[in-house]
Write an enzyme that holds these catalytic residues in place. Sequence first.
Site, PDB file in Angstrom:
ATOM      1  N   HIS A  68      29.614 -18.216   6.187  1.00 16.33           N
ATOM      2  CA  HIS A  68      28.357 -17.689   6.733  1.00 16.33           C
ATOM      3  C   HIS A  68      28.160 -18.050   8.189  1.00 16.33           C
ATOM      4  CE1 HIS A  68      26.920 -21.796   5.517  1.00 16.33           C
ATOM      5  NE2 HIS A  68      26.221 -21.689   6.619  1.00 16.33           N
ATOM      6  N   HIS A 125      19.416 -27.942   0.513  1.00 16.63           N
ATOM      7  CA  HIS A 125      20.676 -28.622   0.224  1.00 16.63           C
ATOM      8  C   HIS A 125      20.447 -30.130   0.235  1.00 16.63           C
ATOM      9  CE1 HIS A 125      23.071 -25.072   0.947  1.00 16.63           C
ATOM     10  NE2 HIS A 125      22.788 -25.006   2.225  1.00 16.63           N
TER      11      HIS A 125
END
Lengths: 112, 311
Positions: B216, B248
Amino acid sequence: MPYQVTIEETGERYTCGEQENLLIAMARSGRRGIPVGCRGGGCGVCKVEVTAGDYETRAMSCQHVTEEDRAERRLLACRVFPRGDVSVKVLGKMHKAVCTNAGLRPTEKTKI
Amino acid sequence: MAMTGVLRPGHAQLRVLNLEEGVRHYRDVLGMVETGRDAQGRVYLKCWDERDHNSLILRESDRAGIDFFAFKVLDEATLDKLERDLQEYGLTTERIPAGELMETGERVRFEIPSGHKIELYATKTQVGNGLQVTNPAPWTPAAEKGIAPVRLDHCLLYGPNIAEVKKLFCEVLGFYLVERVLGPDGEGEAAIWLSCSHKVHDIAFVEHPEPGKLHHLSFLLESWEEVLRAGDILAMNKVPIDIGPTRHGITRGCTIYAWDPSGNRFETFMGGYQPYPDYEPTTWTFDGLGEGGGLDYPQRKLHESFLTVVT
Ligand code: FES
């Protein structure tokens, strides 16, 4: 008008509209384990072979669909829009998911 | 920290299967500013708060993925020095003439052991962010268009030989390791997060058999609320989402991952913390990635598509 899509290996059918692609319709049908990836023809996880029926395609990565693939109607399901009832065989990553317990159960006829 | 050497991510050139669809996505949904088109048909964009002419270049191609990722360095002398250092380290470098990319000076390009093309450059025309430099307002109308990230933040690349890549970035380019995930056997590094600045990552890598893959490109937002707003905008525009909104454990980043119309994954991201080069790197075990919440802290699980789908 929605069309019928038949998965050859399992005999399972699902419906798919003109504006929908084969992958999204399959995922929407609720079975588990469909490897839905980028949905943009870029990642190659959703490969199928269209064995019967008419369809239109949109751009897909030649890294995953070669000229030969195209001639053999091996395409990325997220880029295939039905224009009539179609039959597909699932390939690669998708094959494992669709043809095991995680996805569809094989019908008596196709059980190996 | 003092900012010398490699400053920050500068630009990425992405391959898209349909140029206008790509432009519509990055300009109208993400809300970047279109700054130019060149004779090759490439389209240039920047985030509203970036000062330099471009940070994203879209090129129409028959395959998705990334052509190259570039870092801006302090000045031309730094560029020359880093090129010499790279060559002494054993890499072949190539000079791309000024102007090959619009409004961009000479670039030094080299291929790293993971199969990715990385570039360094020192000069790019500063077009500003639409705000005057004397007594500016805090934002402009462009800051409200689409998702409107403030800048290109980092990228995550998949490829082989991550250990060699780490050595190169740390020993030659002045990056340092911020976090890492160990392999399933508890040995080796399966993933690394590297910084050349004060950010939790300026670039990251995951060990993967196929070279040169893009996981990404990440665009920075300033608040968690803006990430949630990005989720609404993505949904309104029927942009397929991979994971999120979530946080995350790794880097503490708050995030959504989604796919552009060609299948390139992008991230709308905020948060993290401010590492310094003297910090001990944070280590995640392979289990920590899933149940430990490394990937998805609230849900504490792995996401197959996130780990395996790349372009
Ligand atoms: S889901 Fe990525 S190519 Fe179809």
